[in-house]
Each structure stands twice: as C-alpha cells, then as structure tokens.
Design an enzyme around this catalytic site. Structure first.
Site, PDB file in Angstrom:
ATOM      1  N   ARG A  60       0.945  -1.258  -0.392  1.00 57.00           N
ATOM      2  CA  ARG A  60      -0.407   0.206   0.346  1.00 57.00           C
ATOM      3  C   ARG A  60       0.752   1.372  -0.375  1.00 57.00           C
ATOM      4  O   ARG A  60       0.951   2.378  -0.741  1.00 57.00           O
ATOM      5  CB  ARG A  60      -0.905   0.375   1.430  1.00 57.00           C
ATOM      6  CG  ARG A  60      -1.981   0.775   1.720  1.00 57.00           C
ATOM      7  CD  ARG A  60      -2.802   1.422   2.685  1.00 57.00           C
ATOM      8  NE  ARG A  60      -1.541   2.341   3.599  1.00 57.00           N
ATOM      9  CZ  ARG A  60      -1.168   1.019   4.294  1.00 57.00           C
ATOM     10  NH1 ARG A  60      -1.838   0.317   4.839  1.00 57.00           N
ATOM     11  NH2 ARG A  60      -0.781   1.688   5.408  1.00 57.00           N
ATOM     12  N   ASP A 106      -7.749  18.009 -14.493  1.00 54.43           N
ATOM     13  CA  ASP A 106      -7.782  17.179 -15.252  1.00 54.43           C
ATOM     14  C   ASP A 106      -7.760  17.065 -16.958  1.00 54.43           C
ATOM     15  O   ASP A 106      -7.987  17.866 -17.714  1.00 54.43           O
ATOM     16  CB  ASP A 106      -9.801  16.495 -15.080  1.00 54.43           C
ATOM     17  CG  ASP A 106      -9.821  15.234 -15.595  1.00 54.43           C
ATOM     18  OD1 ASP A 106      -9.373  14.883 -16.152  1.00 54.43           O
ATOM     19  OD2 ASP A 106     -10.934  15.250 -15.174  1.00 54.43           O
ATOM     20  N   TYR A 114     -17.235  16.203 -15.330  1.00 51.54           N
ATOM     21  CA  TYR A 114     -17.609  15.212 -15.497  1.00 51.54           C
ATOM     22  C   TYR A 114     -18.287  15.051 -14.355  1.00 51.54           C
ATOM     23  O   TYR A 114     -18.330  15.302 -13.478  1.00 51.54           O
ATOM     24  CB  TYR A 114     -16.428  14.219 -15.341  1.00 51.54           C
ATOM     25  CG  TYR A 114     -16.088  12.130 -15.150  1.00 51.54           C
ATOM     26  CD1 TYR A 114     -17.208  12.060 -15.616  1.00 51.54           C
ATOM     27  CD2 TYR A 114     -16.053  12.091 -14.141  1.00 51.54           C
ATOM     28  CE1 TYR A 114     -17.946  10.279 -15.456  1.00 51.54           C
ATOM     29  CE2 TYR A 114     -15.955  10.893 -14.065  1.00 51.54           C
ATOM     30  CZ  TYR A 114     -16.606   9.759 -14.561  1.00 51.54           C
ATOM     31  OH  TYR A 114     -17.085   8.951 -13.894  1.00 51.54           O
ATOM     32  N   LYS A 120      -8.808   6.121 -19.445  1.00 48.99           N
ATOM     33  CA  LYS A 120      -8.902   5.661 -20.504  1.00 48.99           C
ATOM     34  C   LYS A 120      -7.766   5.847 -20.979  1.00 48.99           C
ATOM     35  O   LYS A 120      -7.238   4.662 -21.542  1.00 48.99           O
ATOM     36  CB  LYS A 120      -9.015   7.347 -20.879  1.00 48.99           C
ATOM     37  CG  LYS A 120     -10.651   7.885 -19.260  1.00 48.99           C
ATOM     38  CD  LYS A 120     -11.519   6.970 -19.604  1.00 48.99           C
ATOM     39  CE  LYS A 120     -12.760   7.257 -18.883  1.00 48.99           C
ATOM     40  NZ  LYS A 120     -12.796   7.120 -17.033  1.00 48.99           N
TER      41      LYS A 120
END
Length: 392
Positions: free
Chosen positions: A52, A177, A105, A202
């Site tokens: 992690r 973004d 978005y 994406k």
C-alpha cells in the site's frame, strides 16, 4: 542524454523503466506481492515494506507519469475518482471553497457536491472558458480552481495559462484534469497549472482493460500554503489507501509506451468523423475543438498538439432519435468510458452524466458523445452514416 532532453515517446518507453537489476528484463516486472522481507527491524530493502505504501511496479509508473507531465512527482491510484478524492482531501480543509466547471465529468461533480460538501467544503460553478465567470465565482476561501479541457462531454476549451494566472492572483491552485487530452497532446504544468489529474482508464491505458487514476504535482509550487503539497498527497495516498495494484499499474505503463502513436490515429480519425458529421442533414451541431467554428478552437490550437479523439454532436430530431442512434451503430459500441482503441458511442444525459440531471451541469438530451477509436476511419464513417441515414 538526460531525461529532460528526450522526446515524449522516448520518455514514455524508458522513464522509470530501467532493465530489471537481477535478470535484465526490459519490461518492468509485476511485483505481485503485499509485503517485503526487511533487513532487520526498520531495514527496508530499497525502501519497500508494504505494497500500500509503495510497490516497485507502481513506482515505475509514477516515475513515468512525472516525466511525461513534467512534474515533480507522480502518484498512481485505483481509479480516476480515487486520484481526485485523494488530491482534494490533501489540498482542502473544511471551510475551503473550490470552483468547478459548468461542464464537467458527472462523477467529479458528484464527488464535490455529494461527498466533499458533507466534509464542509463549499463550491461554486463557473463557465470555465469565460474568465469573468471564473473570477466572479472566486471567494476569499477559494483554494482550488478545477479545470477540464477539453471538457466532458461538451468539448469546451479552457485557457490554462490565463486561468493559472487568475488562480495564482487569488492564492489558489489550478488543477487540470488532463484525461481527454492526455499528456501527449497537452502539458498543463508547462502552461502554469499546479497539479494534473488523469483517469488512466482512458487514453493512458488505452485498451479498455484497466481502471486507474493519476495525480502529478508540479515543480516549485508558489501558491501560499501549498509548498508541501507533494508530501501531503503522498501522505494521503498511503493513509487513504486507494492505490493502483501492481498488475493495473503494469497495464497502464504498457499503455503509455504506445500513447503517442495511438493519439495521432485517434486525432486523425476524429477529424474525419467531425467533418462527416458537420455535413450530415440529421446533425444540428458538432462539438469538436478542431473545427474552425468551435469557440475554443484558437485556444486549443495554441495549447494542444492536436485536437483529440472525442467528438460530441447534437441530433436535430431530438433526444428520442439520439437514443435510437446509439443503439443502431454496429462498429461504435454502446458503452461508457472512452479512450480505448475501439470506438464507443454513448448518450451522456442517461449514461455518464445521469448523476447531474437537474443540476447546473445537466447536458442536452439530444447530445451523443463519441470516443473515436483507431479502426479504419472509412468503416467508422460508414457505420455512423447508416445509423443517421436510417433514423434522421
């Protein structure tokens, strides 16, 4: 040659990806492990103790992202929204304020409007292409101006350099973004932005086989109170734990190696599709920054290498026909997401942006969004033509 002297594709293929020290493997191994043998208590071999906190495969991806965006440090996450949430919690505190785009978005707005609001963070909505609108939305407590460019799904364009100056004038960060453009087409940090985010699901992944996100923090942030932002994001990434797993990190890293060649073809195909749609009788409006009549065309031409692979259009016959068109294409697959090698078609108002219906971010019902893939473009045009000709 130093890394800074290398071109984009050379950095995408080599940054953070030295041959494996033990075997010489030229591809970064997938370190599918949760923990690491320590050389004595507190003796972390290579700095690794628990995956992690850090994992070599993820480190390679994060190093590559920083190199591609020109930032000081990259961070990889389990999704684009995990990346955004971690950044926002690292940068904001209850009582702070954020400016968000009127075209964004839906998941980002849901995060701000439904999650951060309960944490005491306030927000205002602005037309991000209009500096006066953004300026009017700023408050004394504004800490972040959030930008998508191109926007999702209306393909609006924001002037990154001008917005960075405005944000810094008010001691706020500019966060961009960069998902729709990708690092290949646009370099927000070089234009003055402070932080870049991505849904690596994406274009960066590029093959519709991984979900991920990224944050890249810029070098030498001068906004008061944010000089330690890199350390804050690192702390929150480890503390909140929404990190990219090693296999997902490996898939995104593999995608980045071919990002340049894929984006060139996405752009070439999108330009042809946009031209076709512009001339079709059933189309009321085409939204693509590569078209000279697009209101953001000049800004996009200045700050982007090319105009991207996303095209939206409005159907003259209205919402019901738009929905039918989405079901009639054969090569364009009806589905959410974007940026893969295959072409996708969707109805934003009822799919990706259903969560903002009834808000200021609601999108037109007659809108169709295309993620133009890298298939033969004649086939893509023929597919759209048969659906449009049949229904309009």
């Amino acid at each position: 040659m130093s890394e800074s002297e290398l071109g984009f594709s050379s950095r995408a293929i080599h940054a953070g990806q030295e041959p494996d020290a033990s075997t010489g493997a030229v591809v970064t191994p997938i370190y599918q492990t949760s923990t690491y043998k320590q050389d004595g208590i507190g003796g972390f071999r290579g700095g690794y103790e628990y995956s992690r906190s850090a994992n070599p495969t993820r480190t390679a991806l994060e190093t590559g992202f920083a190199a591609l965006e020109g930032g000081s440090r990259g961070f990889a996450f389990a999704s684009g929204l995990a990346a955004q949430d971690t950044l926002l919690r690292a940068a904001l505190a209850p009582g702070d304020h954020i400016v968000v785009p009127s075209d964004a978005y839906g998941g980002t707005y849901r995060l701000v409007n439904k999650v951060l609001t309960h944490w005491g963070v306030e927000h205002s909505i602005a037309t991000i292409a209009d500096l006066d609108s953004v300026r009017a939305a700023i408050r004394p407590t504004t800490k972040i101006i959030w930008v998508e460019t191109p926007t999702n799904p209306l393909l609006g364009i924001a002037d990154i350099e001008a917005l960075a100056a405005l944000a810094h004038e008010h001691d706020a960060l500019l966060v961009v973004d960069n998902t729709f453009a990708s690092p290949y087409l646009q370099q927000p940090l070089a234009l003055g932005a402070d932080v870049v985010t991505h849904s690596t699901t994406k274009y960066c992944g590029g093959h519709s086989d991984v979900v991920g996100g990224a944050v890249v923090v810029g070098r030498d942030i001068t906004v008061p109170g944010f000089a330690d932002l890199e350390e804050r994001v690192a702390f929150h990434q480890n503390s909140m734990g929404a990190v990219a797993g090693p296999f997902d990190a490996w898939l995104v890293q593999r995608g980045l190696k071919t990002l340049a060649v894929r984006m060139e073809q996405h752009c070439t195909n999108a330009e042809v599709v946009a031209d076709f749609l512009t001339g079709h009788r059933g189309v009321a409006q085409v939204l693509y920054p590569g078209l000279p009549e697009h209101p953001g065309h000049d800004v996009a031409a200045r700050q982007m290498k090319r105009f991207g692979g996303m095209v939206s259009f409005r159907v003259a016959a209205g919402e019901d026909v738009a929905i039918k068109i989405c079901a009639e294409t054969q090569l364009f697959t009806l589905g959410e997401s974007l940026g893969g090698v295959e072409s996708l078609i969707e109805h934003p108002a009822r799919m990706t942006h259903a969560s903002v219906v009834g808000t200021e971010l609601e999108v037109p019902g007659d809108l169709i969004r295309l993620s133009v893939g890298i298939e033969d473009v004649d086939d893509l045009v023929a597919d759209l033509a048969q659906a449009l000709d049949r229904l309009t």
